[in-house]
Write an enzyme that holds these catalytic residues in place. Structure first.
Site, short mmCIF file in Angstrom:
data_model
loop_
_atom_site.label_atom_id
_atom_site.label_comp_id
_atom_site.label_asym_id
_atom_site.label_seq_id
_atom_site.Cartn_x
_atom_site.Cartn_y
_atom_site.Cartn_z
N LYS A 111 0.84 -1.20 0.00
CA LYS A 111 0.00 0.00 0.00
C LYS A 111 0.88 1.25 0.00
O LYS A 111 1.97 1.25 0.60
CB LYS A 111 -0.87 -0.06 1.26
CG LYS A 111 -1.97 0.98 1.37
CD LYS A 111 -2.81 0.71 2.62
CE LYS A 111 -3.91 1.71 2.83
NZ LYS A 111 -4.75 1.40 4.01
N SER A 149 -9.59 1.31 3.10
CA SER A 149 -8.75 2.14 2.25
C SER A 149 -7.70 1.36 1.46
O SER A 149 -7.14 1.89 0.51
CB SER A 149 -8.05 3.21 3.08
OG SER A 149 -7.22 2.61 4.05
N SER A 162 -9.61 -1.23 7.18
CA SER A 162 -9.08 -1.01 5.83
C SER A 162 -8.38 -2.17 5.16
O SER A 162 -8.08 -2.09 3.97
CB SER A 162 -8.13 0.19 5.83
OG SER A 162 -8.90 1.35 5.79
N1 GLN Z 1 -12.87 3.56 6.72
C1 GLN Z 1 -12.29 3.86 8.01
C2 GLN Z 1 -11.89 5.31 8.02
O1 GLN Z 1 -12.09 5.96 7.07
C3 GLN Z 1 -11.12 2.98 8.26
C4 GLN Z 1 -9.90 3.38 7.55
C5 GLN Z 1 -8.72 2.49 7.84
O2 GLN Z 1 -8.83 1.42 8.43
N2 GLN Z 1 -7.57 3.00 7.47
O3 GLN Z 1 -11.40 5.81 8.97
#
Ligand code: GLN
Length: 501
Positions: A80, A155, A179
């Site tokens: 990532k 994400s 994510s």
């Molecule tokens: N969707 C969640 C957020 O926007 C989790 C994001 C993540 O785990 N990095 O905070």
């Protein structure tokens, strides 16, 4: 066998072929590169691919006979874009860091490299890991390999899509509120958030430090365990890193996990099957519960009444930490700079132009929650709520070995469907956030289909019981036979270890 077929192999299948001398590391990297070249213009999983570097690393390993005993020797993988690597940019899918080159490798990149893994490219994500659909990337959208009009989740959407599309057998993601697991669920692959502290965060660009954890995305549970073997270790440079009782033994233990789950106690928390969960997803989870019962486990309903508070508390804590972590992007020290008449203008212009709308929303929310006069009402309350969630889960694990829930309340939604509605987007993580709040390990494995789209089931275990989680997931996977096959590339993941070349 065509080169494209080689990239469809699982990590363990690649491992066997390399060890048997039937395939070279270079052939595997070439297969991955040609799969990316063929598919990624449409799919958009990668932000950058290091063709030259990956081929050079593969050739060098082929010449020396590779990393003796390295679990990932010769295995192409993706990381990532918030995980620092000297090669390629580490841009967090943000204009702020568009050209940022890290002067060092993250611990996970270094340790994956020491295990012989070959970094192929950096994957797309929601900007600074804030989002659930990868639509918050400043650069481009990533599509879901199962249905190109849908999001891959986020994400770590690029990592999940790259694995589901059979470009690479493994990718690294980061999971702050879901994510890794949520995109794994949407893309029909395996995604795991290990126990907080078991994988070093050194070189992971911080979003919310008390919740962030790096973990693998793969097509099988065994592959997930193999990657974990390379990732889980104590690192002095991350002060929250701890040694893990099962470090280095995950893959071995999955291989020996057996055929049944006789004597296991699995809890099915009611709150994860209530309002807000697509009834078809409930069906999938109930089906999985029957599957576990069939394997000999005792599955019982239970109750975790504080579950509903996890999401609001998370958005206060995560935003508060983000507002503090992202203060370093000031136009002076890192990344993009837009000059102004005064220093303040320089800050405002650089941050104004460098950050996208979701990042700004979090910074504002977090700054507000921490400001004098509001701290007690928001941050402190959220921190206390977090404590209650931790205790409630601890309590549950005195009765159960594992908890079974949906990973996501819905299957992959359409591109553009939720971008205008942040709350609807936040809801995509209601099932995954509690594990981050409590620092416990959780895994998403393919659980079934809704409208032809894959959906995951989530298993959670107590802190440091990552090995237990993997064993149960492996038995379930073996029996259900659902291994994240991807329909957009015809054919299934080959089940035989050796291909007919
Ligand atoms: N969707 C969640 C957020 O926007 C989790 C994001 C993540 O785990 N990095 O905070």
């Amino acid at each position: 066998m065509m080169t494209c077929d080689l990239s469809r192999l699982t990590l363990m299948q690649m491992r066997e072929l390399i060890d048997a001398g039937e395939v070279s590391r270079e052939e595997l990297v070439r297969a991955a590169l040609s799969a990316v070249a063929e598919g990624d213009e449409v799919l958009g999983a990668f932000l950058e691919v290091d063709e030259e570097g990956a081929l050079a690393a593969a050739r060098a390993a082929d010449n020396t006979g590779g990393q003796t005993g390295g679990v990932l020797d010769g295995i192409p993988y993706a990381a990532k874009a918030n995980i620092c690597s000297r090669r390629m940019t580490t841009n967090c899918a943000s204009y702020m860091l568009a050209d940022y080159r890290s002067p060092f490798d993250a611990k996970v990149v270094a340790s994956t490299g020491s295990a012989g893994g070959i970094l192929l490219g950096k994957t797309n994500m929601d900007e600074f890991a804030m989002g659930s659909s990868t639509e918050n990337s400043a650069f481009h959208k990533t599509r879901n390999p199962w249905d190109l009009d849908r999001v891959p989740g986020g994400s770590s959407g690029g990592s999940a899509a790259a694995v589901a599309a059979n470009y690479v057998p493994a990718a690294l993601g980061s999971d702050t509120g879901g994510s890794i697991r949520q995109p794994a669920s949407f893309c029909g692959v395996v995604g795991m958030k290990p126990t907080y502290g078991s994988v070093s965060r050194y070189g992971l660009i911080a979003f919310a430090s008390s919740l962030d954890q790096i973990g693998p995305v793969t097509r099988t549970v065994h592959d997930c365990a193999a990657v974990l073997d390379a990732l889980v270790m104590r690192d002095k440079r991350d002060s929250t890193s701890t040694s893990h009782p099962d470090s280095g033994r995950f893959s071995e233990s999955v291989a020996a996990s057996g055929e049944d789950l006789q004597g296991w106690r699995i809890g099915l928390p009611r709150e994860y099957l209530g309002d807000g969960i697509d009834p078809r997803i409930r069906e999938v989870v109930r089906g999985a519960a029957d599957g576990f019962t069939g394997l000999g486990a005792e599955v019982r309903e239970c109750s975790l009444p504080h579950t509903d508070y996890a999401l609001p508390a998370y958005y206060i804590i995560a935003s508060a930490e983000a507002s503090s972590n992202l203060a370093r992007f000031d136009g002076v020290r890192y990344g993009m700079r837009t000059e102004g008449e005064s220093v303040l203008d320089l800050y405002l212009n650089s941050r104004g132009e460098g950050f996208g709308p979701e990042v700004k929303r979090r910074v504002m929310l977090g700054t507000f929650a921490l400001s004098a006069g509001y701290y007690d009402a928001y941050y402190l309350k959220a921190a206390r709520t977090r404590g209650m969630i931790v205790r409630e889960l601890e309590q549950a694990f005195s009765d159960f070995d594992l908890l079974l829930t949906p990973t996501t309340p819905m299957p992959a939604f359409g591109i553009g469907e939720r971008v205008e509605d942040p709350l609807a987007m936040y809801m995509a993580d209601i099932c995954t956030i509690p594990a981050n709040m409590a620092g416990i390990p959780a895994i998403s494995i393919p659980g079934g289909r809704v409208d032809g789209l894959p959906v995951g089931i989530q298993l959670m275990a107590p802190r440091f019981a990552d090995e237990r989680l993997l064993r149960a997931a492996a038995v379930y996977e073996r029996v259900t036979g659902d291994r994240g096959a991807n329909p957009s590339c015809p054919g299934d993941v080959p089940t035989e270890g050796v291909c007919d070349r």
